[in-house]
Scaffold this motif. Structure first.
Motif, mmCIF file in Angstrom:
data_model
loop_
_atom_site.group_PDB
_atom_site.id
_atom_site.type_symbol
_atom_site.label_atom_id
_atom_site.label_comp_id
_atom_site.label_asym_id
_atom_site.label_seq_id
_atom_site.Cartn_x
_atom_site.Cartn_y
_atom_site.Cartn_z
ATOM 1 N N GLU A 1 31.419 66.851 -0.732
ATOM 2 C CA GLU A 1 30.844 67.332 -1.987
ATOM 3 C C GLU A 1 29.404 67.806 -1.823
ATOM 4 O O GLU A 1 28.988 68.801 -2.412
ATOM 5 N N THR A 2 28.641 67.073 -1.005
ATOM 6 C CA THR A 2 27.255 67.483 -0.783
ATOM 7 C C THR A 2 27.186 68.866 -0.174
ATOM 8 O O THR A 2 26.338 69.692 -0.524
ATOM 9 N N PHE A 3 28.113 69.156 0.759
ATOM 10 C CA PHE A 3 28.127 70.462 1.407
ATOM 11 C C PHE A 3 28.530 71.558 0.427
ATOM 12 O O PHE A 3 28.022 72.676 0.498
ATOM 13 N N VAL A 4 29.456 71.264 -0.479
ATOM 14 C CA VAL A 4 29.876 72.270 -1.453
ATOM 15 C C VAL A 4 28.668 72.759 -2.246
ATOM 16 O O VAL A 4 28.406 73.958 -2.357
ATOM 17 N N LYS B 1 46.640 72.334 -3.120
ATOM 18 C CA LYS B 1 45.190 72.497 -3.186
ATOM 19 C C LYS B 1 44.815 73.210 -4.481
ATOM 20 O O LYS B 1 45.415 74.197 -4.856
ATOM 21 N N MET B 2 43.737 72.696 -5.113
ATOM 22 C CA MET B 2 43.292 73.300 -6.359
ATOM 23 C C MET B 2 42.370 74.468 -6.051
ATOM 24 O O MET B 2 41.353 74.319 -5.376
ATOM 25 N N ALA B 3 42.686 75.640 -6.514
ATOM 26 C CA ALA B 3 41.870 76.826 -6.279
ATOM 27 C C ALA B 3 41.295 77.307 -7.595
ATOM 28 O O ALA B 3 42.017 77.727 -8.483
ATOM 29 N N LEU B 4 39.959 77.241 -7.734
ATOM 30 C CA LEU B 4 39.291 77.708 -8.950
ATOM 31 C C LEU B 4 38.911 79.171 -8.746
ATOM 32 O O LEU B 4 37.749 79.539 -8.611
ATOM 33 N N GLU C 1 37.327 81.650 -2.392
ATOM 34 C CA GLU C 1 38.707 81.416 -2.823
ATOM 35 C C GLU C 1 38.848 80.168 -3.700
ATOM 36 O O GLU C 1 39.937 79.874 -4.192
ATOM 37 N N GLY C 2 37.740 79.430 -3.881
ATOM 38 C CA GLY C 2 37.794 78.213 -4.689
ATOM 39 C C GLY C 2 38.466 77.045 -3.995
ATOM 40 O O GLY C 2 38.804 76.055 -4.635
ATOM 41 N N GLN C 3 38.665 77.104 -2.672
ATOM 42 C CA GLN C 3 39.315 76.044 -1.907
ATOM 43 C C GLN C 3 38.258 75.064 -1.383
ATOM 44 O O GLN C 3 37.997 74.984 -0.188
#
Length: 239
Positions: A57-60, A7-10, A48-50
Motif C-alpha cells: 500500500e505504501t508503494f501504491v 483481481k479488482m481493477a479500478l 490498469e488499476g491493478q
C-alpha cells in the motif's frame, strides 16, 4: 469493473486519469519510468488499476504521487482522486500510519538494546579497572566467567544500516526476521535501521542509493534494471 482472475481493477479511477493526462502531454510511459525510476510494469499496473500487482500500500501511494509529479499534476489532488475511486468501488482508503508506527516501535526497541549494551560495556570496564587497582586476587575474580545477563544482545554491538538516496527510490527491508518495512525516499533523504544480525534489502533505484553499515560504505550490486532484490547485509560485512 473488471474482476478477471480475481483481481479488482479500478479502470475508471486514477489509473485512467493518469494515462489520459500523460497522453494529452505527449509523454510516453517509458519517459515516466525514466523520470520516476519506477518499473514500467508497475506504471502499467497503476494505469490498469491493478494495485495488487504492486509491492504494498505504501508503494501504491508513493508511485501515484511520483507519476503525477512527473507529468505536471498536483500529487495531493491525484491521491484524493485515488481514495475517492476506492470508496466508490467499495475498497477502503489506504492507511499509511501503520508502517510508520511499526518502524517507530521497532526503532524504540532498538534504542533500548543500544542503551542496555552500553551499560553492560561500561560496567565491564569499571570492574576490570577495579581489579587492576586492587591486586591479583581481585584480578582472578574478574577473569572468571560471568553469567550472561538476560536480554543482552547475543550478536554483540548492534548493527546500524543507513540508506542515502541521491534520487527518488523505494526501499523494502526485513530486519532480523522481523516483519518487513517499506518506504519511499526522496532525493537527498536518508533513513536508518538498527538490528543485531542481518538486513534483507530491496531497492527500487540501486544506482542512486548508497548503503552504510555502522558508518562503513558498502559496495552494492548494480543490476541492469536498477532494481536490487533481496540483498543481504550481515555482521560478516563489517571491516
Amino acid at each position: 469493473m473488471d474482476t478477471s482472475n480475481g483481481k479488482m481493477a479500478l479502470t475508471d479511477g486514477v489509473g485512467e486519469f493518469l494515462r489520459r493526462e500523460r497522453e494529452l502531454r505527449y509523454v510516453s510511459l517509458d519517459d515516466v519510468a525514466e523520470r520516476t525510476k519506477i518499473s514500467r510494469r508497475y506504471l502499467e499496473a497503476i494505469e490498469e488499476g491493478q494495485y495488487d500487482r504492486l509491492p504494498g500500500e505504501t508503494f501504491v501511494r508513493g508511485f501515484i504521487r511520483s507519476y503525477a509529479q512527473s507529468v505536471g499534476l498536483d500529487p495531493e489532488d491525484t491521491l484524493l482522486r485515488y481514495n475517492q475511486s476506492r470508496i466508490v468501488h467499495g475498497a477502503p482508503p489506504l492507511r499509511t500510519e501503520r508502517p510508520f508506527l511499526a518502524r517507530r516501535a521497532w526503532n524504540e526497541r532498538s534504542l533500548l538494546w543500544l542503551l542496555l549494551a552500553g551499560v553492560v560495556i561500561v560496567g565491564g570496564m569499571l570492574v576490570s579497572l577495579v581489579g587492576i587497582v586492587e591486586g591479583p586476587s581481585l584480578l582472578r575474580w574478574t577473569s572468571s566467567p560471568r553469567p550472561e545477563l538476560p536480554g543482552t544482545p547475543i550478536g554483540g554491538t548492534p548493527l546500524m544500516l543507513t540508506a542515502i538516496a541521491d534520487s527518488d527510490t523505494w526501499l523494502w527491508v526485513t530486519i532480523d526476521e522481523q516483519p518487513a518495512q517499506d518506504m519511499m525516499l526522496r532525493a537527498g533523504q536518508s533513513t536508518k535501521w538498527i538490528g543485531q544480525e542481518r538486513f534483507i534489502v530491496s531497492i527500487g533505484n540501486a544506482r542512486a542509493t548508497r548503503l552504510k553499515l555502522n558508518g562503513h560504505d558498502l559496495t552494492i550490486p548494480q543490476p541492469a534494471q536498477s532494481v536490487l532484490r533481496q540483498y543481504t547485509v550481515s555482521r560478516e560485512m563489517l571491516p
